[in-house]
Design an enzyme around this catalytic site. Structure first.
Site, short mmCIF file in Angstrom:
data_model
loop_
_atom_site.label_atom_id
_atom_site.label_comp_id
_atom_site.label_asym_id
_atom_site.label_seq_id
_atom_site.Cartn_x
_atom_site.Cartn_y
_atom_site.Cartn_z
N THR A 3 0.82 -1.21 0.00
CA THR A 3 0.00 0.00 0.00
C THR A 3 0.86 1.26 0.00
O THR A 3 0.44 2.29 -0.53
CB THR A 3 -0.93 -0.03 1.23
OG1 THR A 3 -1.76 -1.18 1.12
CG2 THR A 3 -1.79 1.20 1.34
N THR B 178 1.65 -4.32 4.37
CA THR B 178 1.54 -4.62 5.81
C THR B 178 0.95 -6.01 6.09
O THR B 178 1.13 -6.53 7.18
CB THR B 178 0.70 -3.54 6.52
OG1 THR B 178 -0.60 -3.51 5.92
CG2 THR B 178 1.35 -2.18 6.44
N LYS C 92 0.37 -7.73 12.95
CA LYS C 92 -0.67 -6.82 12.49
C LYS C 92 -1.96 -7.11 13.26
O LYS C 92 -2.38 -8.27 13.34
CB LYS C 92 -0.89 -6.99 10.98
CG LYS C 92 -1.81 -5.95 10.38
CD LYS C 92 -1.86 -6.00 8.85
CE LYS C 92 -2.79 -4.92 8.32
NZ LYS C 92 -2.86 -4.86 6.86
N GLU D 86 -1.10 -28.84 28.33
CA GLU D 86 -2.30 -29.70 28.20
C GLU D 86 -2.06 -30.85 27.22
O GLU D 86 -2.67 -31.90 27.34
CB GLU D 86 -3.49 -28.85 27.76
CG GLU D 86 -4.04 -27.96 28.87
CD GLU D 86 -5.30 -27.23 28.43
OE1 GLU D 86 -6.36 -27.86 28.33
OE2 GLU D 86 -5.19 -26.02 28.16
N1 ASP Z 1 -2.78 -5.52 1.07
C1 ASP Z 1 -1.74 -4.55 1.31
C2 ASP Z 1 -0.42 -5.28 1.30
O1 ASP Z 1 -0.10 -5.96 2.22
C3 ASP Z 1 -1.97 -3.85 2.59
C4 ASP Z 1 -0.91 -2.85 2.99
O2 ASP Z 1 0.17 -2.76 2.45
O3 ASP Z 1 -1.17 -2.11 3.96
O4 ASP Z 1 0.31 -5.15 0.37
#
Ligand code: ASP
Length: 355
Positions: free
Chosen positions: A39, A118, A191, A312
């Site tokens: 992103t 992310t 995340k 467990e």
């Molecule tokens: N879907 C995106 C990615 O992981 C989300 C982001 O970068 O925040 O490339």
């Protein structure tokens, strides 16, 4: 005459020494920005459009968008991929790791920043934490809002990441992630929110440090084995063994465990309920998988805490490995690398204890 000549020579030499020292003192660190998409390189139709295309913007455009980077370091960009990180895979990981290993091996590079989506940032960061053979700073960054958005978070994240990669105090702390003014260890961040700018957290281990407009404060150094001390550090040839993650839930059937083994998985990570638990039929399927030579790690879907041996589930009797502090996605990364060295569950447990 001779006295005059030697006096001028002395003065000239003195001036040269001072000029060289001044040039050395003002020489900026060299930081390479390695782009993979995400992103942070995303573009939307307007500043307020929620939909966007990840990885649409090239690394040079990202660099030119933050001219202040050049005040921090001598910058150059390398494009390794242009993908949303949901499409990250072993091939790109290997290409990225080998690119980084080459870059950090030269004296001309002081630090590296990797721009990344992310979604799977925590997995890539941890993979690089285990395979990049260096003490130089390697810093990942990304953003939650595309580069074209109102209040885009990418420019300050990339500025802080470059400042961190240029900071000699970041050396030896393993792969770091600089986002939202926070500095995380690759080992610990995860995340936790689908869309918030404050999405990453490091739970109990906590932050490695904090950034404020390119100035870093450090709290701690990660305690686990990483980078130059890791058994996996150095050039990777691939392919890496297949490891699947299976999510446990109430009423979990044995079918997906059996299916993963039939599909050729060499390792399995169970994202268990609670302390790495699963239903009795699923545990029976895990025992079948282990008898077939598959290594099975118990992690947890809970998101924080330690999955220890023999609580467990009796790992000694079943033959499972406990993931300790690693969540399922990171347990998968370590298991893939561990399986390139051994299939012995006890030796693999030792990796989970120390890495
Ligand atoms: N879907 C995106 C990615 O992981 C989300 C982001 O970068 O925040 O490339």
């Amino acid at each position: 005459m001779n006295t005059l000549r030697s006096a001028s020579l002395c003065l000239l030499t003195g001036l040269l020494v001072t000029a060289t020292a001044a040039a050395a003192a003002s020489a900026k660190p060299a930081v390479v920005i390695v782009a993979t998409g995400g992103t942070i390189a995303g573009a939307a139709k307007s500043q307020t459009e929620a939909g966007y295309q990840a990885g649409a913007v090239a690394v040079d455009v990202l660099i030119d968008a933050v001219p202040q980077l050049k005040e921090l370091a001598d910058i150059r960009g390398v494009q390794v991929a242009s993908i949303g990180s949901q499409d990250m895979n072993d091939e790109v990981w290997i290409k990225l790791a080998n690119t980084l290993n080459e870059l950090v091996s030269t004296k001309k590079v002081d630090g590296v920043v990797v721009t990344h989506g992310t979604d799977t940032m925590e997995e890539t960061a941890y993979f690089l934490h285990l395979v990049v053979d260096t003490d130089k700073p390697v810093v990942l960054t990304g953003s939650m809002r595309p580069s074209t958005a109102m209040s885009a978070d990418g420019p300050l994240n990339i500025y802080n990441a470059v400042a961190l990669a240029a900071d000699p105090r970041a050396r030896g702390r393993g792969v770091l992630v600089a986002v939202n003014d926070d500095i995380h260890s690759a080992h610990d961040l995860t995340k936790t929110h689908t869309t918030d700018v404050e999405t990453f957290t490091s739970h109990e281990p906590g932050l490695v440090g904090a950034s404020l407009f390119g100035k870093q404060h450090f709290y701690r150094s990660p305690a686990e084995v990483h980078t130059s001390k890791s058994d996996f550090a150095g050039k990777i040839a691939g392919p890496l063994p297949r490891v699947d993650v299976i999510y446990a839930h109430a009423g979990m059937s044995p079918d997906l465990v059996d299916a993963a083994v039939a599909a050729g998985a060499k390792g399995l990570v169970i994202a268990g309920v609670g302390d790495g638990n699963m239903t009795t039929p699923a545990l029976d399927a895990v025992k079948r998988a282990i008898s077939a030579g598959v290594v099975v790690v118990r992690s947890s879907r809970v998101g924080s805490g330690i999955i220890r041996r023999d609580v467990e589930i009796n790992d000694d009797a079943v033959g499972t490995v406990a993931s300790m502090t690693l969540n399922p996605s990171k347990a998968r990364v370590l298991l893939k690398l561990a399986l390139t060295k051994t299939h012995d569950a006890k030796k693999i447990q030792a990796y989970f204890d120390g890495y």
